[in-house]
Motif scaffolding. Structure first.
Motif, PDB file in Angstrom:
ATOM      1  N   HIS A  33       0.845  -1.199   0.000  1.00  0.00           N
ATOM      2  CA  HIS A  33       0.000   0.000   0.000  1.00  0.00           C
ATOM      3  C   HIS A  33       0.876   1.243   0.000  1.00  0.00           C
ATOM      4  O   HIS A  33       1.862   1.319   0.742  1.00  0.00           O
ATOM      5  CB  HIS A  33      -0.920   0.016   1.224  1.00  0.00           C
ATOM      6  N   LEU A  34       0.518   2.217  -0.830  1.00  0.00           N
ATOM      7  CA  LEU A  34       1.281   3.457  -0.944  1.00  0.00           C
ATOM      8  C   LEU A  34       0.422   4.650  -0.524  1.00  0.00           C
ATOM      9  O   LEU A  34      -0.797   4.585  -0.535  1.00  0.00           O
ATOM     10  CB  LEU A  34       1.737   3.670  -2.396  1.00  0.00           C
ATOM     11  N   GLU A  35       1.101   5.750  -0.182  1.00  0.00           N
ATOM     12  CA  GLU A  35       0.416   7.012   0.095  1.00  0.00           C
ATOM     13  C   GLU A  35       0.518   7.877  -1.162  1.00  0.00           C
ATOM     14  O   GLU A  35       1.600   8.063  -1.707  1.00  0.00           O
ATOM     15  CB  GLU A  35       1.061   7.729   1.288  1.00  0.00           C
ATOM     16  N   TYR A  36      -0.586   8.430  -1.597  1.00  0.00           N
ATOM     17  CA  TYR A  36      -0.607   9.164  -2.856  1.00  0.00           C
ATOM     18  C   TYR A  36      -0.793  10.672  -2.692  1.00  0.00           C
ATOM     19  O   TYR A  36      -0.581  11.421  -3.647  1.00  0.00           O
ATOM     20  CB  TYR A  36      -1.705   8.603  -3.768  1.00  0.00           C
ATOM     21  N   GLY A  37      -1.160  11.114  -1.510  1.00  0.00           N
ATOM     22  CA  GLY A  37      -1.332  12.540  -1.274  1.00  0.00           C
ATOM     23  C   GLY A  37      -2.562  13.103  -1.965  1.00  0.00           C
ATOM     24  O   GLY A  37      -3.393  12.377  -2.516  1.00  0.00           O
ATOM     25  N   THR A  38      -2.655  14.426  -1.950  1.00  0.00           N
ATOM     26  CA  THR A  38      -3.837  15.094  -2.503  1.00  0.00           C
ATOM     27  C   THR A  38      -3.481  16.103  -3.587  1.00  0.00           C
ATOM     28  O   THR A  38      -4.330  16.879  -4.014  1.00  0.00           O
ATOM     29  CB  THR A  38      -4.606  15.810  -1.382  1.00  0.00           C
ATOM     30  N   LYS A  39      -2.234  16.097  -4.040  1.00  0.00           N
ATOM     31  CA  LYS A  39      -1.804  17.089  -5.031  1.00  0.00           C
ATOM     32  C   LYS A  39      -2.267  16.700  -6.430  1.00  0.00           C
ATOM     33  O   LYS A  39      -2.194  15.521  -6.805  1.00  0.00           O
ATOM     34  CB  LYS A  39      -0.279  17.224  -5.026  1.00  0.00           C
ATOM     35  N   PRO A  40      -2.720  17.682  -7.224  1.00  0.00           N
ATOM     36  CA  PRO A  40      -3.031  17.385  -8.635  1.00  0.00           C
ATOM     37  C   PRO A  40      -1.753  17.119  -9.409  1.00  0.00           C
ATOM     38  O   PRO A  40      -0.640  17.433  -8.939  1.00  0.00           O
ATOM     39  CB  PRO A  40      -3.727  18.664  -9.114  1.00  0.00           C
ATOM     40  N   LEU A  41      -1.893  16.567 -10.581  1.00  0.00           N
ATOM     41  CA  LEU A  41      -0.736  16.139 -11.360  1.00  0.00           C
ATOM     42  C   LEU A  41       0.225  17.289 -11.665  1.00  0.00           C
ATOM     43  O   LEU A  41       1.445  17.136 -11.567  1.00  0.00           O
ATOM     44  CB  LEU A  41      -1.216  15.488 -12.664  1.00  0.00           C
ATOM     45  N   PHE A  42      -0.295  18.470 -12.017  1.00  0.00           N
ATOM     46  CA  PHE A  42       0.582  19.576 -12.406  1.00  0.00           C
ATOM     47  C   PHE A  42       1.450  20.077 -11.252  1.00  0.00           C
ATOM     48  O   PHE A  42       2.486  20.700 -11.458  1.00  0.00           O
ATOM     49  CB  PHE A  42      -0.217  20.733 -13.005  1.00  0.00           C
ATOM     50  N   ALA A  43       1.042  19.799 -10.004  1.00  0.00           N
ATOM     51  CA  ALA A  43       1.798  20.277  -8.839  1.00  0.00           C
ATOM     52  C   ALA A  43       3.205  19.685  -8.799  1.00  0.00           C
ATOM     53  O   ALA A  43       4.119  20.286  -8.205  1.00  0.00           O
ATOM     54  CB  ALA A  43       1.048  19.931  -7.550  1.00  0.00           C
ATOM     55  N   TYR A  44       3.399  18.544  -9.431  1.00  0.00           N
ATOM     56  CA  TYR A  44       4.723  17.916  -9.416  1.00  0.00           C
ATOM     57  C   TYR A  44       5.704  18.667 -10.319  1.00  0.00           C
ATOM     58  O   TYR A  44       6.910  18.668 -10.072  1.00  0.00           O
ATOM     59  CB  TYR A  44       4.613  16.442  -9.792  1.00  0.00           C
ATOM     60  N   ALA A  70       9.075  20.450  -8.916  1.00  0.00           N
ATOM     61  CA  ALA A  70      10.381  20.201  -9.531  1.00  0.00           C
ATOM     62  C   ALA A  70      11.086  21.509  -9.871  1.00  0.00           C
ATOM     63  O   ALA A  70      12.295  21.649  -9.657  1.00  0.00           O
ATOM     64  CB  ALA A  70      10.209  19.351 -10.791  1.00  0.00           C
ATOM     65  N   ALA A  71      10.324  22.482 -10.380  1.00  0.00           N
ATOM     66  CA  ALA A  71      10.916  23.773 -10.748  1.00  0.00           C
ATOM     67  C   ALA A  71      11.401  24.532  -9.521  1.00  0.00           C
ATOM     68  O   ALA A  71      12.407  25.250  -9.575  1.00  0.00           O
ATOM     69  CB  ALA A  71       9.893  24.613 -11.508  1.00  0.00           C
ATOM     70  N   ALA A  72      10.688  24.379  -8.397  1.00  0.00           N
ATOM     71  CA  ALA A  72      11.081  25.068  -7.163  1.00  0.00           C
ATOM     72  C   ALA A  72      12.304  24.420  -6.525  1.00  0.00           C
ATOM     73  O   ALA A  72      13.193  25.112  -6.012  1.00  0.00           O
ATOM     74  CB  ALA A  72       9.912  25.072  -6.182  1.00  0.00           C
ATOM     75  N   GLU A  73      12.355  23.090  -6.570  1.00  0.00           N
ATOM     76  CA  GLU A  73      13.433  22.378  -5.879  1.00  0.00           C
ATOM     77  C   GLU A  73      14.684  22.198  -6.734  1.00  0.00           C
ATOM     78  O   GLU A  73      15.800  22.206  -6.211  1.00  0.00           O
ATOM     79  CB  GLU A  73      12.926  21.005  -5.418  1.00  0.00           C
ATOM     80  N   LYS A  74      14.520  22.043  -8.039  1.00  0.00           N
ATOM     81  CA  LYS A  74      15.658  21.824  -8.939  1.00  0.00           C
ATOM     82  C   LYS A  74      15.511  22.692 -10.185  1.00  0.00           C
ATOM     83  O   LYS A  74      15.407  22.180 -11.309  1.00  0.00           O
ATOM     84  CB  LYS A  74      15.742  20.339  -9.324  1.00  0.00           C
ATOM     85  N   PRO A  75      15.513  24.014 -10.013  1.00  0.00           N
ATOM     86  CA  PRO A  75      15.235  24.899 -11.156  1.00  0.00           C
ATOM     87  C   PRO A  75      16.226  24.774 -12.310  1.00  0.00           C
ATOM     88  O   PRO A  75      15.849  24.934 -13.469  1.00  0.00           O
ATOM     89  CB  PRO A  75      15.285  26.304 -10.536  1.00  0.00           C
ATOM     90  N   ASP A  76      17.487  24.495 -11.999  1.00  0.00           N
ATOM     91  CA  ASP A  76      18.516  24.482 -13.034  1.00  0.00           C
ATOM     92  C   ASP A  76      18.806  23.093 -13.592  1.00  0.00           C
ATOM     93  O   ASP A  76      19.676  22.939 -14.452  1.00  0.00           O
ATOM     94  CB  ASP A  76      19.811  25.099 -12.491  1.00  0.00           C
ATOM     95  N   LYS A  77      18.102  22.080 -13.102  1.00  0.00           N
ATOM     96  CA  LYS A  77      18.321  20.720 -13.604  1.00  0.00           C
ATOM     97  C   LYS A  77      17.686  20.567 -14.981  1.00  0.00           C
ATOM     98  O   LYS A  77      16.588  21.083 -15.237  1.00  0.00           O
ATOM     99  CB  LYS A  77      17.715  19.700 -12.649  1.00  0.00           C
ATOM    100  N   THR A  78      18.348  19.852 -15.878  1.00  0.00           N
ATOM    101  CA  THR A  78      17.796  19.630 -17.215  1.00  0.00           C
ATOM    102  C   THR A  78      16.548  18.752 -17.120  1.00  0.00           C
ATOM    103  O   THR A  78      16.596  17.649 -16.578  1.00  0.00           O
ATOM    104  CB  THR A  78      18.829  18.964 -18.133  1.00  0.00           C
ATOM    105  N   ALA A  79      15.459  19.261 -17.647  1.00  0.00           N
ATOM    106  CA  ALA A  79      14.210  18.498 -17.676  1.00  0.00           C
ATOM    107  C   ALA A  79      14.057  17.761 -18.998  1.00  0.00           C
ATOM    108  O   ALA A  79      13.710  16.575 -19.026  1.00  0.00           O
ATOM    109  CB  ALA A  79      13.024  19.435 -17.467  1.00  0.00           C
ATOM    110  N   LEU A  80      14.342  18.471 -20.110  1.00  0.00           N
ATOM    111  CA  LEU A  80      14.128  17.901 -21.440  1.00  0.00           C
ATOM    112  C   LEU A  80      15.376  18.064 -22.296  1.00  0.00           C
ATOM    113  O   LEU A  80      15.996  19.134 -22.315  1.00  0.00           O
ATOM    114  CB  LEU A  80      12.959  18.608 -22.147  1.00  0.00           C
ATOM    115  N   HIS A  81      15.723  17.009 -22.994  1.00  0.00           N
ATOM    116  CA  HIS A  81      16.761  17.065 -24.031  1.00  0.00           C
ATOM    117  C   HIS A  81      16.091  16.641 -25.326  1.00  0.00           C
ATOM    118  O   HIS A  81      15.530  15.543 -25.413  1.00  0.00           O
ATOM    119  CB  HIS A  81      17.919  16.123 -23.698  1.00  0.00           C
TER     120      HIS A  81
END
Length: 566
Positions: free
Chosen positions: A18-29, A33-44
């Motif tokens: 069993h996993l915990e899924y939280g209550t955040k909508p999909l776009f919140a992730y 990611a942008a707040a925690e790792k703004p300079d990390k490459t997302a797309l190549h």
């Protein structure tokens, strides 16, 4: 109904049931990611790179521009794009507004496109410039008010962006991409540029609000819109993460060769990748040589794919020139994975290739073999956390015994809300929370599940049940066979008989007599193909799934033509 969840006894200690899924909508992730790792490459993308901060900023700006065009909570927005940064931006921008993404296959014919746009009621579509003619024709009979046009070159690095139009013209000399803007036709890049940079504030009930209308293949009539909520999609991406428990957030490089407009690529590549702050290496389409070069250079660690992708790479003449050892895990889906292919591909990577199982109505994944543990070859593996699976006796609510074949049903938080505007179709497949898959299979004593075939693909010859997958597995063992698919064709004596369609490996020579002898050594005589047809290629979807139904239709047309001539 009492059910033994015996598969839980086969779970590794690292995976919770069993996993915990939280209550955040999909776009919140993406916001996270942008707040925690703004300079990390997302797309190549073919040499172009975009950070998580840039991806977030452009998604939010595009969302606000969509809002100015009338897109709001509940609006359906069609995204008709190959894998490219624009596809990711359009997807998340729609979700930021509470809109519903309507994933649209760029290969759709005008007829298929019209059906989907009319059925979904989409008023906005984002498409590639090459598809503008088809979209314009469909617009006339649908609710589409706004067409947003982009080009592959919009996100290519210099000098590829300058050279692209010339290459495109050479490859497609008959296609015109002259587009007049205005009258509801808008350039994608301009909308991104002029949009407000404040994230929209929309209340989302993740269990009820739809994120996606994903249309099924329409094998039993017109394609149906599968309603998937934010919770459905968050759940399935998190289940994927739990199964890949040795992966590390922010450190993975995911090869995006599966199209995002297919629910499998959307979940296990795009959504899972962004949720774990991975780097997505995006390819606009699957070309074996380009994939090999990309793996060699970009060193992806994860490569979700389809069996035909792995087959194509294994049969590439220059395979040995490329280093594929960076790949730690591959989950194969969308079609059965031949054991022969699995074993050979594992010899050229440093990790594991396992077979999984899912369907659009389940977001899509429900089962997979253990990636870091012992595998049961030929099996689709174990149900994922919080997922139940049952085998029902044919046309009955009674549970089958271990080893007994019946129809497979699944139940879990990734199962769809239903079909869009089709309550009767919904009630036919959703019963007491169970999703009837239409697949025939069985569970073994350890809780591993096996698919023997689609219920409707079952071949009945002379009163015997024949499951095409079993015959195909044997054909794949033959050293000359590259691809194989088996169907039932009408037979005046047996009712149906087995016909095999084959693509041979380059340079291979194999006669029907040799294959017949090979099959009869490994199969009961009634299961062996009676008819063989050799082809240069087999009809496939964009994901590489062989279209058995197309071959069945072709055979039906041949039979009807023969009857008329007689």
């Amino acid at each position: 109904m009492k059910m033994e969840r015996r598969w839980l006894n086969s779970y590794p200690n690292e995976v919770s049931s069993h996993l915990e899924y939280g209550t955040k909508p999909l776009f919140a992730y993406l916001t996270e990611a942008a707040a925690e790792k703004p300079d990390k490459t997302a797309l190549h993308f073919l040499g172009f790179e975009m950070t998580y901060k840039q991806l977030y900023d452009q998604s939010v700006k595009f969302a606000n521009s969509l809002s100015s065009l009338g897109v709001a909570k509940g609006s359906r927005v069609a995204v008709m794009l190959p894998n490219c940064p624009q596809a990711v931006i359009a997807y998340y921008a729609t979700l930021y507004l509470g809109g519903i993404v309507v994933q649209t296959n760029p290969l759709y014919t005008e007829r298929e496109l019209k059906h989907q746009l009319i059925d979904s009621g989409a008023e906005t579509i984002i498409c590639l410039d090459l598809l503008f003619g088809r979209v314009s024709a469909a617009r006339k009979v649908s609710s589409i008010k706004n067409v947003i046009v982009t080009s592959v070159k919009d996100y290519l690095p210099f000098p590829k962006n300058v050279l692209y139009p010339f290459v495109q013209k050479r490859q497609n000399p008959t296609i015109s991409v002259d587009i007049t803007y205005g009258g509801g036709v808008h350039p994608f890049k301009q909308l991104v540029k002029k949009g407000n940079s404040t994230e929209p504030s929309v209340a989302i009930d993740i269990a009820e609000d739809l994120a996606l209308l994903q249309y099924t293949g329409g094998t039993t009539g017109p394609a149906k819109g599968v309603m998937l909520t934010h919770r459905n999609l968050v759940v399935n991406a998190k289940q994927c993460g739990a199964w890949l428990y040795r992966t590390s957030d922010e450190k993975e490089v995911v090869l995006a060769a599966l199209p995002f407009f297919h629910v499998y690529g959307m979940t296990v590549v795009m959504n899972f990748g962004i949720m774990t702050k991975a780097k997505l290496v995006i390819l606009p389409r699957f070309e074996p040589e380009q994939v090999l070069k990309t793996i060699h250079k970009q060193k992806p660690t994860l490569f979700p794919g389809a069996p035909t992708m792995y087959i194509a790479l294994l049969n590439h003449p220059d395979l040995k020139k490329y280093d594929l050892s960076s790949i730690q895990a591959c989950i194969s889906g969308s079609a059965p994975l031949p054991v022969e292919v699995q074993e050979k591909f594992q010899q050229v990577i440093s990790g594991t290739l396992v077979e999984g199982y899912g369907l659009t109505e389940a977001s899509p994944v429900t089962h997979a073999n253990l990636i870091y543990g012992s595998q049961v070859k030929g099996s689709i593996g174990l149900p994922w956390p919080d997922t139940e699976c049952a085998i029902f006796k044919s046309d009955s609510d009674e549970l089958a015994e271990p080893g007994e074949i019946g129809e497979m049903a699944v139940r879990g938080p990734q199962v769809m809300k239903g079909y869009w505007n089709q309550p009767e179709e919904t009630s036919a497949v959703l019963r007491d929370g169970w999703l009837l898959t239409g697949d025939m299979g069985y569970m073994d004593e350890k809780g591993y599940f096996f698919i023997v075939d689609r219920k409707k693909d079952l071949i009945i010859a002379g009163g015997f049940n024949i499951y095409p997958r079993e015959v195909e597995e044997v054909l794949y063992e033959h050293p000359a066979v590259k691809e194989a698919v088996v169907i039932g064709v009408p037979d005046p004596y047996r009712g149906e008989t087995v016909k095999a369609f084959l693509v041979l490996k380059e340079g291979a020579v194999c006669k029907e007599e040799e294959l017949n002898a090979f099959c009869r050594e490994r199969l009961a005589a009634f299961k062996a193909p009676r008819l063989y047809e050799f082809r240069d290629e087999l009809p496939k979807t964009m994901v590489g799934k062989i279209l058995r139904r197309v071959l069945i239709e072709e055979e039906k047309e041949k039979q009807e033509a023969d009857v008329k001539q007689a």
